[in-house]
Design an enzyme around this catalytic site. Structure first.
Site, PDB file in Angstrom:
ATOM      1  N   ARG A  38      -0.667   9.140   1.636  1.00 59.10           N
ATOM      2  CA  ARG A  38      -2.076   9.495   1.476  1.00 59.10           C
ATOM      3  C   ARG A  38      -2.327  10.988   1.392  1.00 59.10           C
ATOM      4  O   ARG A  38      -3.208  11.437   0.656  1.00 59.10           O
ATOM      5  CB  ARG A  38      -2.890   8.893   2.636  1.00 59.10           C
ATOM      6  CG  ARG A  38      -3.073   7.400   2.510  1.00 59.10           C
ATOM      7  CD  ARG A  38      -3.812   6.822   3.690  1.00 59.10           C
ATOM      8  NE  ARG A  38      -4.088   5.407   3.480  1.00 59.10           N
ATOM      9  CZ  ARG A  38      -4.577   4.591   4.397  1.00 59.10           C
ATOM     10  NH1 ARG A  38      -4.850   5.067   5.603  1.00 59.10           N
ATOM     11  NH2 ARG A  38      -4.806   3.321   4.138  1.00 59.10           N
ATOM     12  N   GLU A  50       0.843  -1.195   0.000  1.00 53.41           N
ATOM     13  CA  GLU A  50       0.000   0.000   0.000  1.00 53.41           C
ATOM     14  C   GLU A  50       0.875   1.241   0.000  1.00 53.41           C
ATOM     15  O   GLU A  50       2.108   1.160   0.006  1.00 53.41           O
ATOM     16  CB  GLU A  50      -0.946  -0.023   1.209  1.00 53.41           C
ATOM     17  CG  GLU A  50      -1.935  -1.182   1.156  1.00 53.41           C
ATOM     18  CD  GLU A  50      -2.884  -1.229   2.340  1.00 53.41           C
ATOM     19  OE1 GLU A  50      -2.856  -0.299   3.165  1.00 53.41           O
ATOM     20  OE2 GLU A  50      -3.648  -2.194   2.445  1.00 53.41           O
ATOM     21  N   HIS A  60     -10.600  10.275   7.194  1.00 56.66           N
ATOM     22  CA  HIS A  60     -10.343   8.861   7.441  1.00 56.66           C
ATOM     23  C   HIS A  60      -9.755   8.592   8.822  1.00 56.66           C
ATOM     24  O   HIS A  60     -10.185   7.665   9.505  1.00 56.66           O
ATOM     25  CB  HIS A  60      -9.395   8.332   6.366  1.00 56.66           C
ATOM     26  CG  HIS A  60      -9.147   6.856   6.431  1.00 56.66           C
ATOM     27  ND1 HIS A  60     -10.165   5.929   6.397  1.00 56.66           N
ATOM     28  CD2 HIS A  60      -7.985   6.136   6.514  1.00 56.66           C
ATOM     29  CE1 HIS A  60      -9.664   4.707   6.445  1.00 56.66           C
ATOM     30  NE2 HIS A  60      -8.346   4.803   6.544  1.00 56.66           N
ATOM     31  N   ARG A 101      -0.505   9.102   8.864  1.00 59.48           N
ATOM     32  CA  ARG A 101      -0.371   7.673   9.162  1.00 59.48           C
ATOM     33  C   ARG A 101       0.022   6.863   7.931  1.00 59.48           C
ATOM     34  O   ARG A 101      -0.556   7.018   6.855  1.00 59.48           O
ATOM     35  CB  ARG A 101      -1.688   7.114   9.721  1.00 59.48           C
ATOM     36  CG  ARG A 101      -1.649   5.606   9.954  1.00 59.48           C
ATOM     37  CD  ARG A 101      -2.867   5.135  10.693  1.00 59.48           C
ATOM     38  NE  ARG A 101      -4.108   5.263   9.959  1.00 59.48           N
ATOM     39  CZ  ARG A 101      -4.539   4.401   9.029  1.00 59.48           C
ATOM     40  NH1 ARG A 101      -3.791   3.377   8.684  1.00 59.48           N
ATOM     41  NH2 ARG A 101      -5.700   4.595   8.441  1.00 59.48           N
ATOM     42  N   HIS A 146      -8.633  10.118   3.475  1.00 64.12           N
ATOM     43  CA  HIS A 146      -8.360   8.985   2.590  1.00 64.12           C
ATOM     44  C   HIS A 146      -8.620   9.422   1.154  1.00 64.12           C
ATOM     45  O   HIS A 146      -9.651  10.016   0.860  1.00 64.12           O
ATOM     46  CB  HIS A 146      -9.249   7.790   2.941  1.00 64.12           C
ATOM     47  CG  HIS A 146      -8.747   6.501   2.388  1.00 64.12           C
ATOM     48  ND1 HIS A 146      -8.803   6.196   1.046  1.00 64.12           N
ATOM     49  CD2 HIS A 146      -8.146   5.446   2.987  1.00 64.12           C
ATOM     50  CE1 HIS A 146      -8.273   4.995   0.851  1.00 64.12           C
ATOM     51  NE2 HIS A 146      -7.858   4.522   2.014  1.00 64.12           N
TER      52      HIS A 146
END
Length: 515
Positions: free
Chosen positions: A271, A111, A328, A363, A225
Site C-alpha cells: 500500500r 489483495e 487509513h 500493514r 490507503h
C-alpha cells in the site's frame, strides 16, 4: 462508582472479541458514542488467514514481513499467522459465516502484497460489519455496555492502572474502578481529516495512555490507503483493495496504467508504494481512476462500495472510479508485548490502539481484523489465567484548570488536520517536520497534562488530536530513513537490513530509541 473485573475502552472487533473471551468475568465496555461507531464496522476488505493446503503460515509470515519492510516483531507475527486459522475455524463453529462458492468452499480474495488468495470475506465487501455485529450479539447479554461516555483519564496509583475516568453527554464524571483496563479505542484517523476511519476515531486511547506515562511506539508509520473515493477534492469513502484484487487497474485521465513499471506486483504492490505512486501522479496534475470495466457484476460483488459511489454521484456504468490516497491505519500505538501488556501494570492495549509490532512499517492488507481477533484472545487468555483481585477504591476527582485559565486558545480540529496533511503526509522533510513540531509545541501544556476530564468533550478530543499529531511528527523527525508508511524526501528508502529492529519510543518523561 462502578467496580468491575475488567474495563474495556472501545467497541470494535478487538474490544468485543476480548469481552467474549472474558465473559465469565465482570466486564464493562465503555464507548464514547454508539457501540457500532467503530472502524471495524467500516472494514470492507476481509480477514487474511491460511485456510487452503496450497498455502502455508510460512507464506503468510513472509508476506507480512515484506509488506512491513522487516520492521515487524517476528515473534508476534508468528503468533498472528499461526493462531489466525484457528480463530477463523473457532468463530465459524460459533456461527460466523464467510462467503463460499456453490460447493461450500471459501471464496478467497487476493489483495496487495499477498502471494496467495487467502482473504475471507463476509457479505462481499461488508466483512467488518458482519463479524463485528456477530460479536456484539454474542456478548451483549453477558457484559455491561456503556454508550455515549468518553474515557478521559486513566486512574494510576503507585504505577498501577486502577481504572478510568469518563465523561458523559451531560458533563458528568464517573470513576470506573477495575482490576484490569484494556484500551481498544482504535487509531487516530481524524488527525488527518481525509481518512477511511470513523469520525469518532480521534486517538483518545493513545493520548490518554501517553498522558499516564505509557510507552508509545512507531507513531511515524502511517498507512495511507491508496484508493479512497475522491469527489470534489475530498475523500468521501473507501474503495477496498479487494477491487484491485478482482482485476481493477489504476489509470490516469489519459488511460495510462502507471503501476505497470512501479513494482513487480503492479496494482497489487504494498500500500505504501501504490499510495506514493498515486500521489506522484496527482502532483503532476493528473487525475487518478480505478478502471473497473473488467469486473463483471461489480454492484453484486461490491454492494457497499457501489452504494457509496452512487450516493456521491459516480456513474458506475462508465467503468471508472476517481480515487486518491487517504489516512487509513496507524501501525504504531501503545507499546505492548505478546500478551497485550503495556509498560503500566494492569493496563493492556489491543487492536489499532496497540503497537504489537505485527504490522512493522506498513500493514499487510486484511491483517488488521485478524490482529484484533488473535491478540484479543491472547490478552483474554492471559487475564483468565490469573485470579482477579478487586479492592474497593475511591480516588478523589482532581479539579483541573479550565481552558480559559490556561491563557491560550485551543486550535480547531480543521486546523490540526490541515497542519498534518501539509507537513506530515505521504512525503515528509525535516524542514516541514520542524515547522509543524514548533506549531504543536505552542499547545504543549495541554497534551502534557495528566488530567483533562474537566474540559468539555469537544476540547478533550482536540487535546487528544494535538497529542497524537505531536507524537507522529516528533517520531517522524527522529526516523532519518524512508521505510514503509514513513517516507522522507531527504532520506533514501532503507534496505531490509538497515535499522531492522529499531523502534522509536515516546514516553512522557523522555524520548528514547530502543533496539
Amino acid at each position: 462508582m462502578p467496580q468491575s473485573d475488567i474495563v474495556i475502552i472501545g467497541s470494535g472487533i478487538a474490544a468485543l472479541s476480548a469481552a467474549y473471551h472474558l465473559k465469565n468475568r465482570k466486564v464493562v465496555i465503555i464507548t464514547k458514542s454508539l457501540w457500532a461507531d467503530s472502524n471495524s464496522m467500516l472494514a470492507q476488505g476481509g480477514i487474511a488467514a491460511v485456510t487452503q493446503k496450497n498455502d502455508s503460515w510460512e507464506n503468510h509470515y513472509r508476506d507480512t514481513l515484506i509488506a512491513g519492510c522487516f520492521h515487524n516483531d517476528e515473534k508476534n507475527v508468528e503468533f498472528l499467522v499461526k493462531d489466525g486459522p484457528k480463530e477463523i475455524k473457532d468463530w465459524c463453529q460459533k456461527g460466523i459465516t464467510f462467503d463460499t462458492d456453490e460447493n461450500g468452499q471459501f471464496l478467497l480474495g487476493k489483495e496487495g502484497a499477498h502471494s496467495q488468495h487467502r482473504i475471507l470475506h463476509a457479505g462481499g465487501d461488508a466483512t467488518g460489519l458482519k463479524v463485528t455485529s456477530f460479536l456484539y450479539q454474542a456478548v451483549k447479554a453477558s457484559v455491561t455496555i456503556v454508550e455515549n461516555e468518553m474515557a478521559t483519564d486513566l486512574i494510576i496509583k503507585d504505577g498501577i492502572c486502577c481504572g478510568v475516568y469518563t465523561k458523559n453527554e451531560k458533563g458528568e464524571i464517573t470513576q470506573y474502578i477495575s482490576s484490569k483496563t484494556i484500551i481498544a479505542s482504535g487509531g487516530c484517523g481524524a488527525v488527518y481529516g481525509n481518512t477511511s476511519n470513523a469520525e469518532v476515531i480521534t486517538g483518545d486511547g493513545i493520548a490518554m495512555a501517553y498522558r499516564a506515562g505509557a510507552e508509545i511506539a512507531d507513531m511515524e508509520f502511517i498507512q495511507f490507503h491508496p484508493t479512497m473515493l475522491h469527489v470534489n477534492g475530498r475523500c468521501v469513502g473507501l474503495i477496498s483493495e479487494a477491487v484491485r484484487g478482482e482485476g481493477a487497474i489504476l489509470v490516469n485521465q489519459n488511460g495510462e496504467a502507471f503501476m505497470e513499471h512501479k513494482h513487480d506486483q503492479k496494482d497489487l504492490a504494498p500500500r505504501d508504494i501504490v499510495a506514493r505512486a498515486i500521489f506522484d501522479e496527482m502532483k503532476k496534475g493528473n487525475n487518478v481512476f480505478l478502471d473497473i470495466s473488467c469486473i463483471k457484476n461489480f454492484q453484486t460483488r461490491f454492494p457497499t462500495i457501489s452504494e457509496i459511489c452512487v450516493r456521491n454521484g459516480i456513474d458506475l456504468k462508465k467503468g471508472k472510479i476517481p480515487v486518491a490516497p487517504g489516512m487509513h491505519f496507524l501501525m504504531g500505538g501503545i507499546r505492548t508485548n505478546d500478551k497485550g501488556e503495556t509498560s503500566i501494570n494492569n493496563l493492556f492495549a489491543i487492536g489499532e490502539a496497540a503497537c504489537t509490532g505485527v504490522h512493522g512499517a506498513n500493514r499487510l492488507a486484511s491483517n488488521s481484523l485478524l490482529e484484533g481477533l488473535v491478540f484479543a484472545k491472547r490478552v483474554a487468555d492471559h487475564i483468565n489465567s490469573k485470579p482477579v483481585v478487586n479492592e474497593k477504591k475511591v480516588f478523589p476527582n482532581i479539579q483541573e484548570e479550565c481552558c480559559e485559565t490556561l491563557k491560550i486558545s485551543l486550535p480547531t480540529k480543521k486546523q490540526i488536520q490541515e497542519m498534518m496533511n501539509k507537513y506530515v503526509g505521504i512525503q515528509r522533510t525535516q524542514a516541514e517536520l520542524n515547522y509543524v513540531i514548533n506549531w504543536f509545541m505552542r499547545y504543549e501544556r495541554f497534551f502534557q497534562n495528566n488530567n483533562v476530564k474537566n474540559f468539555t468533550k469537544e476540547e478533550i478530543e482536540i487535546i487528544n488530536l494535538l497529542t497524537v499529531g505531536w507524537l507522529i511528527a516528533t517520531s517522524a523527525s527522529m526516523r532519518t530513513e524512508s521505510r514503509g508508511g514513513h517516507y522522507r524526501l531527504d532520506f533514501p528508502v532503507a534496505d531490509d537490513n538497515t535499522w531492522r529492529k529499531k523502534q522509536i519510543i515516546r514516553t512522557k518523561q523522555e524520548m528514547v530509541v530502543g533496539v
